[in-house]
Design an enzyme around this catalytic site. Sequence first.
Site, PDB file in Angstrom:
ATOM      1  N   ASP A  68     124.055 -15.713  95.163  1.00 30.15           N
ATOM      2  CA  ASP A  68     124.117 -16.952  94.410  1.00 30.15           C
ATOM      3  C   ASP A  68     125.071 -17.880  95.165  1.00 30.15           C
ATOM      4  O   ASP A  68     125.751 -17.469  96.111  1.00 30.15           O
ATOM      5  CB  ASP A  68     124.586 -16.681  92.968  1.00 30.15           C
ATOM      6  CG  ASP A  68     124.127 -17.771  92.013  1.00 30.15           C
ATOM      7  OD1 ASP A  68     123.921 -17.491  90.829  1.00 30.15           O
ATOM      8  OD2 ASP A  68     123.970 -18.922  92.487  1.00 30.15           O
TER       9      ASP A  68
HETATM   10  C1  GLC Z   1     123.416 -21.813  90.873  1.00 26.98           C
HETATM   11  C2  GLC Z   1     122.794 -20.804  89.945  1.00 26.98           C
HETATM   12  C3  GLC Z   1     121.559 -20.137  90.479  1.00 26.98           C
HETATM   13  C4  GLC Z   1     120.812 -21.115  91.377  1.00 26.98           C
HETATM   14  C5  GLC Z   1     121.697 -21.344  92.594  1.00 26.98           C
HETATM   15  C6  GLC Z   1     121.021 -22.236  93.633  1.00 26.98           C
HETATM   16  O1  GLC Z   1     124.807 -21.683  90.870  1.00 26.98           O
HETATM   17  O2  GLC Z   1     123.644 -19.770  89.452  1.00 26.98           O
HETATM   18  O3  GLC Z   1     120.779 -19.727  89.360  1.00 26.98           O
HETATM   19  O4  GLC Z   1     119.566 -20.557  91.769  1.00 26.98           O
HETATM   20  O5  GLC Z   1     122.953 -21.897  92.217  1.00 26.98           O
HETATM   21  O6  GLC Z   1     120.910 -23.527  93.213  1.00 26.98           O
END
Ligand code: GLC
Length: 724
Positions: free
Chosen positions: A288
């Site tokens: 993440d």
């Molecule tokens: C965010 C979210 C995740 C998302 C990622 C990319 O912090 O936790 O669900 O896919 O960043 O944008």
Amino acid sequence: MKKDYESRIQELLSKMTIEEKIGQLQQCGPSLVGAFDVSFDELLNMMFDGRISQEEFGRLMSTAEQDFHEEDLRAGRISSYNGVGDAGTADRLQRIAVEETRLGIPLLFGYDVIHGFRTVTPIPLAESCAWEPELWEKTGRVAAEEATAAGVHMTFAPMVDVAKDARWGRISEGAGEDVLLNSAYGAAKVRGFQGDDLSKENAMAACVKHFAAYGAGEAGRDYNRVDMSPQRLWEEYMPSYQACVDAGARAVMPAFNDINGVPCSVNSWLLRDILRERWGFNGLVISDSNAIAECVIHGIAADRKDAARQAILAGMDMDMASNTYIECLKELVESGEVPESVLDEAAGDVLRIKFELGLFDHPYRTTQKREQETLLRPEYRTIAREAAVKSIVLLKNKDRVLPLKPETKAALFGALAADKGQMTGSWAIGAKEKDCVSMAEACAARGLDWQYCGPDADEAVLQAAAEGADVLIAAVGETKEESGEAASRADITVSEEQMRLIRQLADTGKPVIVVLFNGRPLAIPELHELAAAVVEAWHPGVEAGPAILDILCGDVNPSGKLTTTFPAVTGQCPMYYAHINTGRPGGKSKFTSKYLDAPLEPLYPFGYGLSYTTYAYTGQKVEKKEDGIHVSVAVTNTGGRDGDEIVQCYVQQMTGRRVRPVRQLKDFAKISLKTGETKTVTFVIPYAGLRYYDWEMKETPGEGILKVYVGGDSQAELAGQVVL
Ligand code: GLC
């Protein structure tokens, strides 16, 4: 038949330098640069905490442009981008990767396509209330058609985090509190996104998230600790991720949170022992955003280099946005702290998904012409409207005030009735406000001369509007900022300002119909009392207005059913139907499990939803057979309208090696019934579906007396029982 790319992967790896292998593990997003000498995040923080005004922020943003770090790309230090959502940019960057780097390895474009790309459909929590896997797959397919036309190769979805605490903002992004529904929802989305051949230009890889149990954060606070027994983890959370892996998802995103003290990003039990060894997953594991670096803040890594070391050894292939891999891995490999074989494995996982997507053979998968021809196609809007209508849940309908008769004169109140930008809900980053149709706009389009009273209307205007109408429609709930990531709420009611409006309207003595726009269950007992009808519309997407009017005006008979429990007060959170009995289940006598200052029951139970018709359940039969427990029931439409009923089947194992929930959803079926029509529904619950874990974590078959409940919600009546 899945193609085997292993020899091509190994051949390419043999040609790659350590730097090039590490470059394949780097995902970055376009950073914003402009007449500001701080990072975009810092600029946002400066605006949020008032160090700069909104106007100043807007002025600075007007100088902003996106920096895609092309020099790093040419040097082979970028493998993937997050957040490139247009064909032109994707094509330009892909040509640099393929034609201007030493080995010409194509880029992978990831994007958060959570509930539609440009044709935004209802938030997942809303769509889950349709209890219709075919619909979930269909909207997933539309999302893939649009997103791939815009250059996307992989979506960071489906999110299948079981969520039992309504205070958590991201409860909006999944299929609610039940693990079986999240499993069915996630598998349907994987099928919709990926189609039958990932190398087709309109297929995009599904990245199931957030692995694992992100929805169990303590106190419903985002990113908070997750601490639970292995029994509960495996019975109530892990199955939804496994269902997506079994459905063929080609990527997985570990969650921000820890599980019992070990952050998922560096949890080798989770990412290697379970995901790869036990479930046989050989796809891409991508962190993440910034999650690897945050392992230092968690307190599991001493510094960025230690975080990078732990993450790659634990099985994290790609680093999203933390830059710890690109900064630290070369030194770690050269020092031997990270074997090059581990680096090869991670780079191999990245190459594999790129081969599977056909990117080596067809790196230029789309064109601006295809993008223009694909986005917002009328047939996609039709599907978005169908999904929105099916997601709507009728929660109250006193004296059958709904559906409205054609001659009924209504007046519309509340900012959300006209604020089209709120209709998409959270995580609709490809959305354009102008694409959304508000309730007020839909009224006009339908030729309804219902007066709309905005939030700034003064008392006299409001009274006049009310006097001129037979029914008063109030649109209240949450803005999209009050839902989604980093949006936990400690008080899940509607605002005092909105309650004032409801009271004012109720004081007129005219029936008040409340339409809720929200991304989580709301604790709204007073609103429920004052309203003649309560219509749960969630954040319904681009076709919000037309879909809501389809229900209010009776063109469509509502069929949605809740996939989360609505508490009566926030203090009851977490509140969910599959709870255990305890030795003193809440009751009238003092020494039982309850609150002194809150009711025992939820405001609306899991699985609940009204219709404009009524259904009767008769002839229930429960039998033990060779292949499982056969449950059958006759369902009759006893009202005056055709309708769709979601028949739900729950079980309760009365005794076990560990205590069992008072209800567990084991199957469901959505059936269409003409008025007066009867259909018999049969469920077969396989014995394997009753397995659970004993104290030593040994898988244990169901045993003893099993009660079976069948009906239209989780408070369904007893259909029969068997002895296992
Ligand atoms: C965010 C979210 C995740 C998302 C990622 C990319 O912090 O936790 O669900 O896919 O960043 O944008």
